[in-house]
Design an enzyme around this catalytic site. Structure first.
Site: not given
Ligand SMILES: *Cc1c(COP(=O)(O)O)cnc(C)c1O
Length: 381
Positions: A73, A153, A181, A201-203, A239, A326
Site C-alpha cells: 500500500g 483505517n 482497508q 495491499s494484500a496483507h 523482479t 503506524c
Molecule cells: C495498511 C495501510 C497502508 C499501508 O499498506 P502497506 O502494504 O502496509 O504498506 C496504506 N493505507 C491504508 C489505509 C492502510 O490501512
C-alpha cells in the site's frame, strides 16, 4: 495460531489464509524461475502472474493491463501521488487530500510541499466523513490531483468516493483513492467509483505482506516511481515477487467471494460488541455508524488512558490497537480523531477493535468481560 490469543487487530494486518498459502508455496522452491526470462522454465511463474492479474482485474472491474504489482500500500500511494504530481507539473501544482489519510498519503503530500507543490488538507465532519463542500471549493485552476481514501483505517468510515469521482471527471482532475482497508471487505468497482488510480495491499485481506497493487486507468499520465528493468510493461522495475503476487490473486478472489456472508457475520459480532461495551459507564463510539466497513469499531473510554487499557488487555492475550499501527507508540494523539473534533484527552482514550475471519462470539464476550474487569480495577485504585 496460538489459542490463547484473541486477535482483535485485523485492521493492522490479517493472517495469511491457508488456501492462499497453499497456492503460493510451489513458487518458492519449485517454480522459482525469473518470470522475465525467456527460457521455458519461466513460463509457469509467468502464467501464474497472468492469472493473478486477471483475478485482480475481475475483482475491481478493470482491464488486466491496468493492474501493476507493487511492494504494498505504501508504494502504491507514493507512486500514484508523486507519479501524477511530477507528470502533471506543467499544468498545475495543487493537490487536494484529506486530514484523515494514512501516513503513506499524508507524508507523501508533505514531501511534495517541499518540492513546490501546494496541498489542501480537507477537514472531516464529526462523524469522520470528508467535507465535500470544502473539497469542491478548494479546487482551482492549478488542481491536478485529488487523493481521498475509500475506507479509513482507524474509524472505518467509508468516504464519498463516487461523488468525488464525479467532480473529478467533470473538472478533468486525476483522482486517486487509497482503498487498502476496503478491498476484500466491501465490493469495489473502479468504473462505478470513477477513480483513475487505486491502491491495495494484500496483507489487509488475508494475503501476504509486502505485496500490493496500483490500478492505473489506461491513458493516465503517471511518471514511473521505480527506474530499472522492463517489468510490468516497463512501468514498475524490479523482479516480480511471484509467490506474493500469486498469494494476492488468490486472496482477493477468496475474500471477494465471501464479502456478503462475512459482512453479515462481522456486523452482527460488532453490534453485539458495541452494545455490551456501551453498557460500561463513560464509553462512546467514534466514527459514522452506517458508512463503515463491517469489521471496525473504535471506542472512547472517557477518562482512561487507552495505552493503559491496551497493555492490560495484552497481558490477558487480547490484541487490539490504539490509533493506527503506524502512529501507535509515538505518543502523539491520533490525527484522525483530532480531525474529527475529539479533544487530545479523548483521542488518547480511544481504541480500535477490528474483527475478521476467525473472530467468534466467544471471543467478543471474553473481550467485553476483560474490559469490564480492567476498567473496574483502574477505577478502584
Ligand atoms: C495498511 C495501510 C497502508 C499501508 O499498506 P502497506 O502494504 O502496509 O504498506 C496504506 N493505507 C491504508 C489505509 C492502510 O490501512
Amino acid at each position: 495460531m496460538n489459542n490463547k490469543i484473541i486477535y482483535m487487530d485485523y485492521g493492522a494486518t490479517t493472517p495469511v489464509d491457508k488456501d492462499v498459502f497453499k497456492e503460493m508455496e510451489p513458487y518458492f522452491c519449485s517454480f522459482y524461475g525469473n518470470p522475465s526470462s525467456v527460457s521455458a522454465f519461466s513460463l509457469e511463474p509467468k502464467m501464474a502472474i497472468d492469472k493473478a492479474r486477471s483475478r485482480v482485474a475481475k475483482a475491481i472491474n478493470c482491464k488486466r493491463e491496468e493492474i501493476f504489482f507493487t511492494s504494498g500500500g505504501t508504494e502504491s500511494d507514493n507512486w500514484a501521488i508523486k507519479g501524477t504530481a511530477f507528470a502533471k507539473r506543467k499544468s498545475g501544482n495543487h493537490i487536494i487530500t484529506s486530514e484523515i489519510e494514512h501516513p503513506a498519503v499524508l507524508n507523501t503530500c508533505r514531501y511534495l510541499e517541499t518540492q513546490g507543490f501546494d496541498v489542501t488538507y480537507v477537514p472531516v465532519k464529526k462523524n469522520g466523513m470528508v467535507d465535500l463542500d470544502y473539497l469542491e471549493k478548494s479546487i482551482n485552476s492549478k488542481t491536478i490531483l485529488i487523493s481521498i481514501m475509500l475506507a479509513n483505517n482507524e474509524v472505518g468510515t467509508l468516504e464519498p468516493i463516487e461523488e468525488i469521482g464525479k467532480i473529478c471527471t467533470e473538472k478533468n482532475i486525476a483522482f486517486h483513492t487509497d482503498a487498502v482497508q476496503a478491498i476484500g471487505h466491501i465490493n469495489v468497482d473502479v468504473q462505478k467509483l470513477k477513480v483513475d488510480m487505486l491502491s491495495m495491499s494484500a496483507h489487509k485481506f488475508y494475503g501476504p505482506k509486502g505485496i500490493g497493487v496500483l490500478y492505473i486507468k489506461k491513458g493516465m499520465k503517471v511518471d514511473n516511481y521505480f527506474h530499472g528493468g522492463e517489468q510490468e510493461r516497463a512501468r514498475r522495475a524490479g523482479t516480480e515477487n511471484t509467490p506474493a503476487i500469486v498469494g494476492l490473486g488468490k486472496a482477493i478472489e477468496k475474500s471477494n467471494s465471501s464479502i456478503s456472508t462475512e459482512t453479515v457475520r462481522l456486523k452482527s459480532l460488532r453490534d453485539k460488541f458495541l452494545k455490551e461495551v456501551l453498557e460500561i459507564h463513560g464509553t462512546s463510539i467514534n466514527g459514522d455508524l452506517v458508512n463503515r466497513i463491517p469489521g471496525n469499531s473504535n471506542i472512547c473510554f472517557h477518562g482512561i488512558e487507552a495505552e493503559t487499557l491496551l497493555m492490560a488487555l495484552d497481558l490477558r492475550g487480547i490484541c487490539a490497537s490504539v490509533g493506527s499501527a503506524c502512529s501507535a507508540g509515538s505518543l502523539e494523539p491520533s490525527h484522525v480523531l483530532i480531525a474529527m473534533g475529539l479533544s487530545e484527552e479523548n483521542s488518547r482514550s480511544s481504541m480500535r477493535f477490528s474483527f475478521g475471519s476467525s473472530t467468534s462470539e466467544q471471543e467478543v464476550e471474553n473481550t467485553v468481560k476483560a474490559l469490564k474487569e480492567i476498567i473496574r480495577n483502574i477505577q478502584n485504585v
